[in-house]
Scaffold this motif. Structure first.
Motif, PDB file in Angstrom:
ATOM      1  N   HIS A  81       0.791  -1.224   0.000  1.00 30.43           N
ATOM      2  CA  HIS A  81       0.000   0.000   0.000  1.00 30.43           C
ATOM      3  C   HIS A  81       0.830   1.284   0.000  1.00 30.43           C
ATOM      4  CE1 HIS A  81       0.647  -1.313   4.138  1.00 30.43           C
ATOM      5  NE2 HIS A  81       0.429  -0.088   4.561  1.00 30.43           N
ATOM      6  N   HIS A  82       2.140   1.183   0.006  1.00 27.58           N
ATOM      7  CA  HIS A  82       2.987   2.367  -0.181  1.00 27.58           C
ATOM      8  C   HIS A  82       3.806   2.220  -1.458  1.00 27.58           C
ATOM      9  CE1 HIS A  82       1.905   4.235   3.565  1.00 27.58           C
ATOM     10  NE2 HIS A  82       2.207   3.151   4.236  1.00 27.58           N
ATOM     11  N   TYR A  83       3.129   1.759  -2.493  1.00 26.77           N
ATOM     12  CA  TYR A  83       3.786   1.457  -3.768  1.00 26.77           C
ATOM     13  C   TYR A  83       2.822   1.800  -4.893  1.00 26.77           C
ATOM     14  CZ  TYR A  83       6.415  -1.471  -7.139  1.00 26.77           C
ATOM     15  OH  TYR A  83       7.157  -1.934  -8.190  1.00 26.77           O
ATOM     16  N   TYR A  84       3.269   2.626  -5.822  1.00 27.73           N
ATOM     17  CA  TYR A  84       2.422   3.006  -6.936  1.00 27.73           C
ATOM     18  C   TYR A  84       2.539   1.990  -8.073  1.00 27.73           C
ATOM     19  CZ  TYR A  84       2.233   7.482  -4.504  1.00 27.73           C
ATOM     20  OH  TYR A  84       2.039   8.462  -3.577  1.00 27.73           O
ATOM     21  N   GLN A  85       1.502   1.887  -8.864  1.00 29.73           N
ATOM     22  CA  GLN A  85       1.456   0.859  -9.906  1.00 29.73           C
ATOM     23  C   GLN A  85       2.530   1.035 -10.973  1.00 29.73           C
ATOM     24  OE1 GLN A  85      -0.486  -1.995  -9.914  1.00 29.73           O
ATOM     25  NE2 GLN A  85      -0.743  -1.266  -7.821  1.00 29.73           N
ATOM     26  N   GLY A  87       5.520   1.681 -10.300  1.00 28.56           N
ATOM     27  CA  GLY A  87       6.786   1.322  -9.672  1.00 28.56           C
ATOM     28  C   GLY A  87       7.382   2.391  -8.782  1.00 28.56           C
ATOM     29  N   ARG A  88       6.774   3.565  -8.734  1.00 25.21           N
ATOM     30  CA  ARG A  88       7.300   4.615  -7.864  1.00 25.21           C
ATOM     31  C   ARG A  88       7.116   4.241  -6.391  1.00 25.21           C
ATOM     32  NH1 ARG A  88       4.239   9.176  -8.074  1.00 25.21           N
ATOM     33  NH2 ARG A  88       2.572   8.026  -9.156  1.00 25.21           N
ATOM     34  N   LEU A  89       8.119   4.590  -5.605  1.00 27.94           N
ATOM     35  CA  LEU A  89       8.067   4.318  -4.178  1.00 27.94           C
ATOM     36  C   LEU A  89       7.459   5.513  -3.451  1.00 27.94           C
ATOM     37  CD1 LEU A  89      11.659   2.843  -3.653  1.00 27.94           C
ATOM     38  CD2 LEU A  89       9.576   1.669  -4.416  1.00 27.94           C
ATOM     39  N   CYS A  90       6.498   5.238  -2.576  1.00 29.26           N
ATOM     40  CA  CYS A  90       5.886   6.289  -1.764  1.00 29.26           C
ATOM     41  C   CYS A  90       6.772   6.490  -0.537  1.00 29.26           C
ATOM     42  CB  CYS A  90       4.465   5.879  -1.372  1.00 29.26           C
ATOM     43  SG  CYS A  90       3.603   7.106  -0.379  1.00 29.26           S
ATOM     44  N   LEU A  91       7.735   7.380  -0.656  1.00 29.35           N
ATOM     45  CA  LEU A  91       8.791   7.499   0.348  1.00 29.35           C
ATOM     46  C   LEU A  91       8.335   8.213   1.615  1.00 29.35           C
ATOM     47  CD1 LEU A  91      11.703   8.537  -2.032  1.00 29.35           C
ATOM     48  CD2 LEU A  91      11.166   6.237  -1.192  1.00 29.35           C
ATOM     49  N   ALA A  92       7.652   9.322   1.441  1.00 26.57           N
ATOM     50  CA  ALA A  92       7.215  10.168   2.558  1.00 26.57           C
ATOM     51  C   ALA A  92       6.335  11.256   1.968  1.00 26.57           C
ATOM     52  CB  ALA A  92       8.415  10.779   3.281  1.00 26.57           C
ATOM     53  N   THR A  93       5.782  12.104   2.818  1.00 22.74           N
ATOM     54  CA  THR A  93       5.042  13.242   2.283  1.00 22.74           C
ATOM     55  C   THR A  93       6.030  14.257   1.722  1.00 22.74           C
ATOM     56  OG1 THR A  93       5.047  14.440   4.396  1.00 22.74           O
ATOM     57  CG2 THR A  93       3.215  12.923   3.990  1.00 22.74           C
ATOM     58  N   ASP A  94       5.605  14.989   0.695  1.00 23.45           N
ATOM     59  CA  ASP A  94       6.446  16.059   0.157  1.00 23.45           C
ATOM     60  C   ASP A  94       6.818  17.051   1.250  1.00 23.45           C
ATOM     61  OD1 ASP A  94       6.238  14.852  -2.279  1.00 23.45           O
ATOM     62  OD2 ASP A  94       5.276  16.537  -3.301  1.00 23.45           O
ATOM     63  N   SER A  95       5.881  17.305   2.151  1.00 23.01           N
ATOM     64  CA  SER A  95       6.123  18.265   3.227  1.00 23.01           C
ATOM     65  C   SER A  95       7.302  17.835   4.081  1.00 23.01           C
ATOM     66  CB  SER A  95       4.874  18.387   4.104  1.00 23.01           C
ATOM     67  OG  SER A  95       3.723  18.580   3.331  1.00 23.01           O
ATOM     68  N   GLN A  96       7.335  16.571   4.456  1.00 21.71           N
ATOM     69  CA  GLN A  96       8.419  16.067   5.287  1.00 21.71           C
ATOM     70  C   GLN A  96       9.761  16.217   4.588  1.00 21.71           C
ATOM     71  OE1 GLN A  96       8.008  11.942   6.370  1.00 21.71           O
ATOM     72  NE2 GLN A  96       9.991  11.862   7.402  1.00 21.71           N
ATOM     73  N   ILE A  97       9.798  15.876   3.307  1.00 17.70           N
ATOM     74  CA  ILE A  97      11.059  15.934   2.567  1.00 17.70           C
ATOM     75  C   ILE A  97      11.493  17.380   2.362  1.00 17.70           C
ATOM     76  CG2 ILE A  97      12.164  15.392   0.371  1.00 17.70           C
ATOM     77  CD1 ILE A  97      10.331  12.944   0.173  1.00 17.70           C
ATOM     78  N   LEU A 107      21.059  14.958  -2.485  1.00 15.67           N
ATOM     79  CA  LEU A 107      20.617  13.707  -3.110  1.00 15.67           C
ATOM     80  C   LEU A 107      21.077  12.475  -2.348  1.00 15.67           C
ATOM     81  CD1 LEU A 107      21.026  14.294  -6.952  1.00 15.67           C
ATOM     82  CD2 LEU A 107      18.922  13.641  -5.750  1.00 15.67           C
ATOM     83  N   ALA A 108      22.350  12.470  -1.934  1.00 23.16           N
ATOM     84  CA  ALA A 108      22.877  11.310  -1.217  1.00 23.16           C
ATOM     85  C   ALA A 108      22.145  11.108   0.102  1.00 23.16           C
ATOM     86  CB  ALA A 108      24.379  11.466  -0.991  1.00 23.16           C
ATOM     87  N   ALA A 109      21.882  12.194   0.810  1.00 25.56           N
ATOM     88  CA  ALA A 109      21.146  12.091   2.071  1.00 25.56           C
ATOM     89  C   ALA A 109      19.713  11.637   1.826  1.00 25.56           C
ATOM     90  CB  ALA A 109      21.166  13.433   2.798  1.00 25.56           C
ATOM     91  N   TRP A 110      19.123  12.098   0.726  1.00 25.26           N
ATOM     92  CA  TRP A 110      17.757  11.676   0.368  1.00 25.26           C
ATOM     93  C   TRP A 110      17.708  10.172   0.131  1.00 25.26           C
ATOM     94  CZ3 TRP A 110      16.150   9.973  -4.642  1.00 25.26           C
ATOM     95  CH2 TRP A 110      14.772   9.834  -4.809  1.00 25.26           C
ATOM     96  N   VAL A 111      18.668   9.628  -0.592  1.00 26.88           N
ATOM     97  CA  VAL A 111      18.703   8.181  -0.822  1.00 26.88           C
ATOM     98  C   VAL A 111      18.895   7.445   0.499  1.00 26.88           C
ATOM     99  CG1 VAL A 111      19.958   6.282  -1.915  1.00 26.88           C
ATOM    100  CG2 VAL A 111      19.529   8.386  -3.197  1.00 26.88           C
ATOM    101  N   SER A 112      19.803   7.930   1.333  1.00 27.11           N
ATOM    102  CA  SER A 112      20.085   7.268   2.600  1.00 27.11           C
ATOM    103  C   SER A 112      18.903   7.323   3.561  1.00 27.11           C
ATOM    104  CB  SER A 112      21.314   7.913   3.250  1.00 27.11           C
ATOM    105  OG  SER A 112      21.537   7.383   4.542  1.00 27.11           O
ATOM    106  N   GLU A 113      18.317   8.500   3.704  1.00 25.37           N
ATOM    107  CA  GLU A 113      17.304   8.711   4.733  1.00 25.37           C
ATOM    108  C   GLU A 113      15.893   8.335   4.295  1.00 25.37           C
ATOM    109  OE1 GLU A 113      17.570  12.659   6.330  1.00 25.37           O
ATOM    110  OE2 GLU A 113      19.768  12.638   6.214  1.00 25.37           O
ATOM    111  N   VAL A 117      15.557   3.775   3.831  1.00 23.08           N
ATOM    112  CA  VAL A 117      14.612   3.540   4.926  1.00 23.08           C
ATOM    113  C   VAL A 117      13.310   2.944   4.402  1.00 23.08           C
ATOM    114  CG1 VAL A 117      13.183   4.697   6.671  1.00 23.08           C
ATOM    115  CG2 VAL A 117      15.617   5.247   6.468  1.00 23.08           C
ATOM    116  N   TYR A 118      12.903   3.362   3.207  1.00 23.94           N
ATOM    117  CA  TYR A 118      11.707   2.767   2.592  1.00 23.94           C
ATOM    118  C   TYR A 118      11.880   1.262   2.433  1.00 23.94           C
ATOM    119  CZ  TYR A 118       8.169   1.575  -0.892  1.00 23.94           C
ATOM    120  OH  TYR A 118       7.134   0.981  -1.561  1.00 23.94           O
TER     121      TYR A 118
END
Length: 222
Positions: A81-85, A87-97, A107-113, A117-118
């Motif tokens: 339920h946190h996966y779009y058809q 193939g996109r990953l539902c990582l977090a809300t845009d607000s949080q990011i 970018l590197a921190a985004w991939v790591s965090e 984590v996803y």
């Protein structure tokens, strides 16, 4: 605007240093795409994940859109339920990011965090049936939950009251807290709210989200 062709170059160099099995496969004035593998090695509650994932990372150029991670190898269940058809990953809300990277996107921190984590959260959920670090809903509820965590409120109603106060009122510590506790602001949610008053960038993100929620509620009423 998050990335331009000039600002993306050092970010990509750093990302490829941290994740050497990624490679740039498309680069033009509108989009930069990376493809390859990332190794996720994380531990939580005596559970260890050491697994490689194949993905694409799409980075819009010249817009305010956030990067996207795509599970190209379909290693995540498509009915998760946190996966779009697509193939996109539902990582977090845009607000949080956006709030996390308000001082500049990394970018590197985004991939790591967020991306790593996803995958860890997904594998943990598949094994134990619970999320290791909590879960956020999609849509408006997820936005409210983001600010509920940031403001340390008990429910969505109190969160809305604080968001509305931040938008429309100046901070006065001797005022009563808008959550309705009967306590003075400085002895209640004031310390968490001050962050939004001290940083206009974060306050604007919150106000934009609040306006979106109000617009959505108005649409649903009609």
């Amino acid at each position: 605007m998050i990335f331009t062709l000039d600002t993306i170059k050092p970010q990509i160099a750093h990302l490829l240093h941290e994740y050497p099995d990624l490679a740039v496969v498309q680069s033009d004035s509108q989009l930069l795409r990376l493809h390859g593998r990332i190794l996720v090695h994380r531990e939580f509650n005596d559970y260890t994940l050491h697994k490689t994932y194949i993905l694409d990372i799409l980075i819009p150029i010249g817009t305010d859109e956030l990067p996207t991670a795509i599970d190209t190898d379909r290693q995540v269940r498509q009915d998760y339920h946190h996966y779009y058809q697509d193939g996109r990953l539902c990582l977090a809300t845009d607000s949080q990011i956006r709030i996390r990277f308000v001082d500049g996107f990394d970018l590197a921190a985004w991939v790591s965090e967020f991306v790593e984590v996803y995958y860890f959260s997904y594998e943990y959920y598949e094994r134990f049936g619970i999320f290791p670090f909590g879960e956020r809903n999609h849509g408006w509820h997820g936005i409210i939950q983001t600010y509920q965590d940031l403001l340390m409120t008990k429910n969505c109603v109190d969160t809305y009251k604080l968001m509305n106060f931040i938008k429309n009122h100046v901070y006065r510590g001797h005022h009563y807290c808008p959550c309705g506790s009967g306590n003075l602001l400085r002895k209640c949610h004031g310390q968490k709210m001050l962050r939004f008053y001290k940083d206009e960038r974060i306050r604007k993100i919150m106000i934009d989200d609040l306006d979106y929620l109000l617009k959505l509620a108005n649409i649903n009423e009609h």
